[in-house]
Scaffold this active site. Structure first.
Site, PDB file in Angstrom:
ATOM      1  N   ARG A  49      -1.245 -73.849  76.814  1.00 25.04           N
ATOM      2  CA  ARG A  49      -0.110 -73.120  76.214  1.00 25.04           C
ATOM      3  C   ARG A  49       0.361 -71.972  77.104  1.00 25.04           C
ATOM      4  O   ARG A  49       1.089 -71.102  76.659  1.00 25.04           O
ATOM      5  CB  ARG A  49      -0.494 -72.626  74.834  1.00 25.04           C
ATOM      6  CG  ARG A  49      -1.742 -71.797  74.869  1.00 25.04           C
ATOM      7  CD  ARG A  49      -2.146 -71.331  73.511  1.00 25.04           C
ATOM      8  NE  ARG A  49      -3.431 -70.679  73.630  1.00 25.04           N
ATOM      9  CZ  ARG A  49      -4.104 -70.180  72.635  1.00 25.04           C
ATOM     10  NH1 ARG A  49      -3.626 -70.257  71.424  1.00 25.04           N
ATOM     11  NH2 ARG A  49      -5.250 -69.594  72.821  1.00 25.04           N
ATOM     12  N   LYS A 145     -19.828 -77.547  74.965  1.00 24.25           N
ATOM     13  CA  LYS A 145     -20.670 -76.518  74.413  1.00 24.25           C
ATOM     14  C   LYS A 145     -20.045 -75.153  74.680  1.00 24.25           C
ATOM     15  O   LYS A 145     -19.243 -75.079  75.607  1.00 24.25           O
ATOM     16  CB  LYS A 145     -22.083 -76.616  74.994  1.00 24.25           C
ATOM     17  CG  LYS A 145     -22.190 -76.062  76.434  1.00 24.25           C
ATOM     18  CD  LYS A 145     -23.606 -75.904  76.858  1.00 24.25           C
ATOM     19  CE  LYS A 145     -24.079 -74.487  76.826  1.00 24.25           C
ATOM     20  NZ  LYS A 145     -23.687 -73.633  77.941  1.00 24.25           N
ATOM     21  N   HIS A 175     -23.947 -81.032  79.851  1.00 28.60           N
ATOM     22  CA  HIS A 175     -23.727 -81.650  81.164  1.00 28.60           C
ATOM     23  C   HIS A 175     -25.040 -81.952  81.896  1.00 28.60           C
ATOM     24  O   HIS A 175     -25.064 -82.772  82.799  1.00 28.60           O
ATOM     25  CB  HIS A 175     -22.749 -80.830  82.023  1.00 28.60           C
ATOM     26  CG  HIS A 175     -23.331 -79.595  82.634  1.00 28.60           C
ATOM     27  ND1 HIS A 175     -23.452 -78.415  81.967  1.00 28.60           N
ATOM     28  CD2 HIS A 175     -23.821 -79.362  83.864  1.00 28.60           C
ATOM     29  CE1 HIS A 175     -23.987 -77.513  82.761  1.00 28.60           C
ATOM     30  NE2 HIS A 175     -24.224 -78.056  83.928  1.00 28.60           N
ATOM     31  N   ASP A 232     -27.212 -69.777  75.675  1.00 25.30           N
ATOM     32  CA  ASP A 232     -26.413 -70.391  76.741  1.00 25.30           C
ATOM     33  C   ASP A 232     -27.182 -71.516  77.450  1.00 25.30           C
ATOM     34  O   ASP A 232     -26.575 -72.478  77.914  1.00 25.30           O
ATOM     35  CB  ASP A 232     -26.027 -69.292  77.753  1.00 25.30           C
ATOM     36  CG  ASP A 232     -24.999 -69.776  78.779  1.00 25.30           C
ATOM     37  OD1 ASP A 232     -24.028 -70.424  78.364  1.00 25.30           O
ATOM     38  OD2 ASP A 232     -25.166 -69.492  79.979  1.00 25.30           O
ATOM     39  N   HIS A 237     -29.532 -77.028  77.356  1.00 25.25           N
ATOM     40  CA  HIS A 237     -30.034 -77.714  78.553  1.00 25.25           C
ATOM     41  C   HIS A 237     -31.565 -77.824  78.589  1.00 25.25           C
ATOM     42  O   HIS A 237     -32.118 -78.900  78.808  1.00 25.25           O
ATOM     43  CB  HIS A 237     -29.564 -77.000  79.825  1.00 25.25           C
ATOM     44  CG  HIS A 237     -28.082 -76.773  79.886  1.00 25.25           C
ATOM     45  ND1 HIS A 237     -27.173 -77.697  79.440  1.00 25.25           N
ATOM     46  CD2 HIS A 237     -27.336 -75.727  80.340  1.00 25.25           C
ATOM     47  CE1 HIS A 237     -25.933 -77.236  79.633  1.00 25.25           C
ATOM     48  NE2 HIS A 237     -26.018 -76.033  80.162  1.00 25.25           N
ATOM     49  N   LYS A 342     -31.118 -70.976  93.410  1.00 26.49           N
ATOM     50  CA  LYS A 342     -30.774 -71.932  92.363  1.00 26.49           C
ATOM     51  C   LYS A 342     -31.816 -73.027  92.409  1.00 26.49           C
ATOM     52  O   LYS A 342     -32.003 -73.675  93.450  1.00 26.49           O
ATOM     53  CB  LYS A 342     -29.376 -72.510  92.620  1.00 26.49           C
ATOM     54  CG  LYS A 342     -28.913 -73.436  91.508  1.00 26.49           C
ATOM     55  CD  LYS A 342     -27.422 -73.739  91.643  1.00 26.49           C
ATOM     56  CE  LYS A 342     -26.929 -74.714  90.590  1.00 26.49           C
ATOM     57  NZ  LYS A 342     -26.773 -74.140  89.272  1.00 26.49           N
TER      58      LYS A 342
HETATM   59  C1  BG6 Z   1     -23.611 -73.765  81.635  1.00 28.21           C
HETATM   60  C2  BG6 Z   1     -23.862 -72.321  81.275  1.00 28.21           C
HETATM   61  O1  BG6 Z   1     -23.777 -74.590  80.511  1.00 28.21           O
HETATM   62  O2  BG6 Z   1     -24.536 -74.177  82.637  1.00 28.21           O
HETATM   63  C3  BG6 Z   1     -23.725 -71.446  82.517  1.00 28.21           C
HETATM   64  O3  BG6 Z   1     -22.913 -71.902  80.300  1.00 28.21           O
HETATM   65  C4  BG6 Z   1     -24.622 -71.963  83.615  1.00 28.21           C
HETATM   66  O4  BG6 Z   1     -24.063 -70.099  82.208  1.00 28.21           O
HETATM   67  C5  BG6 Z   1     -24.406 -73.460  83.851  1.00 28.21           C
HETATM   68  O5  BG6 Z   1     -24.304 -71.226  84.790  1.00 28.21           O
HETATM   69  C6  BG6 Z   1     -25.441 -74.002  84.828  1.00 28.21           C
HETATM   70  O6  BG6 Z   1     -25.122 -75.325  85.160  1.00 28.21           O
HETATM   71  P1  BG6 Z   1     -25.614 -75.984  86.520  1.00 28.21           P
HETATM   72  O7  BG6 Z   1     -25.177 -77.401  86.436  1.00 28.21           O
HETATM   73  O8  BG6 Z   1     -24.938 -75.210  87.622  1.00 28.21           O
HETATM   74  O9  BG6 Z   1     -27.107 -75.815  86.558  1.00 28.21           O
END
Ligand code: BG6
Length: 489
Positions: A49, A145, A175, A232, A237, A342
């Site tokens: 929008r 989500k 995801h 979150d 996850h 990460k």
């Molecule tokens: C999301 C969260 O669902 O997953 C984020 O809202 C997070 O805060 C992200 O950074 C992490 O996803 P990935 O695939 O980068 O591990």
């Protein structure tokens, strides 16, 4: 040329100019086109929008595609073909008249997929409006989500959607379920009798699940502060990963067989008592520190922050599953922002051999570990004990890896992003990788008791320096049980 193995569809993306759509969804759709997995007749309606002309919005989408798809994968011909599928339609999500306009552009035989990349608060209104203009009857609906912020609010959202969309046309995204290695967990567990026979409290001593992120809040402070790391990341996850590790073998690969088994695990999670909150759970919040050698601010100093916030950016906890398979096997979960790197990985620690015959000083190292790495360097590695080589080494033991590194093994193949797989599955009408309503609810139920306990205790989260592995008490959490985080990485 695009293949026709996937049925054509009209993909209506609500919230098409938002961060998720621009960063993840358009690039994923482009990759599907590039892999010839979109039908020639599939088209994409970008719905938002925002003010501006359709040309400006389409140019914005193209610009982001060029930014978020690796240069080597931008092929100009495919990009033209892909962009030709996209039309921009101005829709105010609350305004019924805009849906009439939308409905006029969708033929009666088109398979509509309505993807909601919008706040969950408007899901109900979008569903109702789609229904009013006759678009809900055949459509599949995809929900991002977070669905709610506790059990009660998630029920409200699910109920609002369920008025117009039955469960078999509702696709709730987590995801993580689309990640290649998560998919592989099912293959690893149920296609290798080697593991499945050992997959229980007789052979496994404990399980670790770490999902660490190097980034901080990245301009999402307002959203994140309402949620925190438990809502979150853990509610969805990490609990989904725990379910896939802990569930019993499903009867088959159908969506409901797998989801039934996952729900049993969630139902068996032991509630955490008030005392457990102090010994079994650690909440943390990052303070200023270093990331990649550069100074970075603390959570309370980030842009748009409220300096009084006690929202957690880190959680470590010990979960116990009350069933025969897992009695006495702790699952240690750990996740945080602004960690040193990460890293998402699951470590299954097997028990020591029943009868020990090697030198006593080596005893502590003797246990097999199965390491399932989700990111980076997706792969699976099994640490096995062997003997050091050499005449002078006697029966000196060493732990070495039997390794399957996906990017080395399948060198030519690009590892697809989770969203590519998930979007393809929705187009094919497969629900295996989506979360059923009861899974969301049991996960909330378990998390709600933690949140209520925290609220009652009023304890502030423990500080940890950005760039560290979290508060010291998260190390104490596991050392108290005579263990340590794998590698402590
Ligand atoms: C999301 C969260 O669902 O997953 C984020 O809202 C997070 O805060 C992200 O950074 C992490 O996803 P990935 O695939 O980068 O591990």
């Amino acid at each position: 040329m695009p293949s026709t193995s996937v049925e054509p569809c009209t993909f209506a993306l609500f919230g098409a100019l938002g961060d998720l759509a621009l960063r993840k969804l358009f690039p994923a759709l482009y990759q599907l086109d590039r892999a010839t997995l979109l039908h020639d007749d599939t088209r994409i309606m970008a719905l938002a929008r925002e003010a501006g002309t359709p040309q400006q919005h389409l140019a914005n989408i193209e610009e982001h595609l060029r930014l978020f798809v690796a240069k080597a994968q931008i092929d100009e011909e495919t990009l033209r073909r892909f962009l030709a599928r996209v039309t921009y339609v101005h829709v105010d999500f609350m305004n019924e008249a805009d849906y009439l306009n939308l409905a006029e552009q969708i033929g009666p035989n088109e398979q509509l997929i309505a993807y909601f990349a919008t706040p969950a608060a408007v899901y109900g209104a979008i569903c109702e409006n789609l229904h009013k203009v006759g678009l809900a009857d055949r459509a599949r609906v995809v929900l991002e989500k977070p669905i709610g912020h506790d059990l009660a609010s998630s029920r409200r959202v699910n109920d609002a959607v369920a008025q117009y969309f039955p469960e078999n046309r509702t696709y709730r995204i987590d995801h993580y379920l689309g990640k290649e290695t998560v998919q592989n967990l099912i293959a690893l567990r149920f296609a290798n009798s080697l593991f499945e026979t050992q997959w229980n409290q007789n052979y496994i001593s404990h399980v670790e699940i770490t999902v660490a992120e190097e980034v901080g809040i990245e301009g999402r402070w307002g959203y994140f502060d309402q949620a925190g790391q438990l809502r979150d990341m853990i509610q969805n996850h990490l609990l989904q990963l725990l379910c896939l590790i802990a569930m019993d073998p499903p009867a088959d690969l159908s969506a409901d067989s797998i989801r039934d088994e996952k729900v049993k695990v969630l139902k068996a999670l032991a509630p955490i008592s008030a005392e457990g909150l102090t010994t079994q759970v650690v909440r943390g919040q990052y303070i200023a520190g270093y990331s990649q050698g550069k100074p970075v601010p603390g959570y309370l100093e980030e842009e748009n922050s409220n300096t009084q916030s006690d929202t957690e950016t880190f959680v470590a906890l010990r979960a116990d599953i009350r069933n025969w398979r897992w009695a006495g096997v702790p699952f240690y979960l750990r996740t945080g922002k602004r960690m040193p790197q990460k890293l998402s990985q699951i470590v299954i620690h097997f028990k020591e051999p029943q009868h020990y015959i090697f030198a006593p000083e080596q005893r502590l190292q003797i246990s097999n570990k199965l390491i399932i790495r989700l990111q980076p360097d997706e792969g699976i590695s099994l640490r096995v004990m062997t003997k050091e080589q050499g005449l002078d080494k006697g029966m000196q033991l060493r732990s070495g890896p039997l390794q399957l590194n996906f990017s080395d093994t399948y060198r030519s193949a690009r590892i697809p992003d989770a969203y590519e797989r998930l979007l393809l599955e929705v187009m094919q009408g497969n629900q295996n990788l989506f979360v059923r309503e009861d899974e969301i609810e049991y996960a909330w139920k378990w998390c709600d008791q933690l949140i209520a306990g925290w609220k009652k205790s009023g304890d502030a989260p423990k500080p940890y320096a950005a760039g560290s592995w979290g508060p010291m008490s998260s190390i104490a959490l596991i050392t108290r049980d005579g263990r340590s985080w794998y590698g402590d990485i």
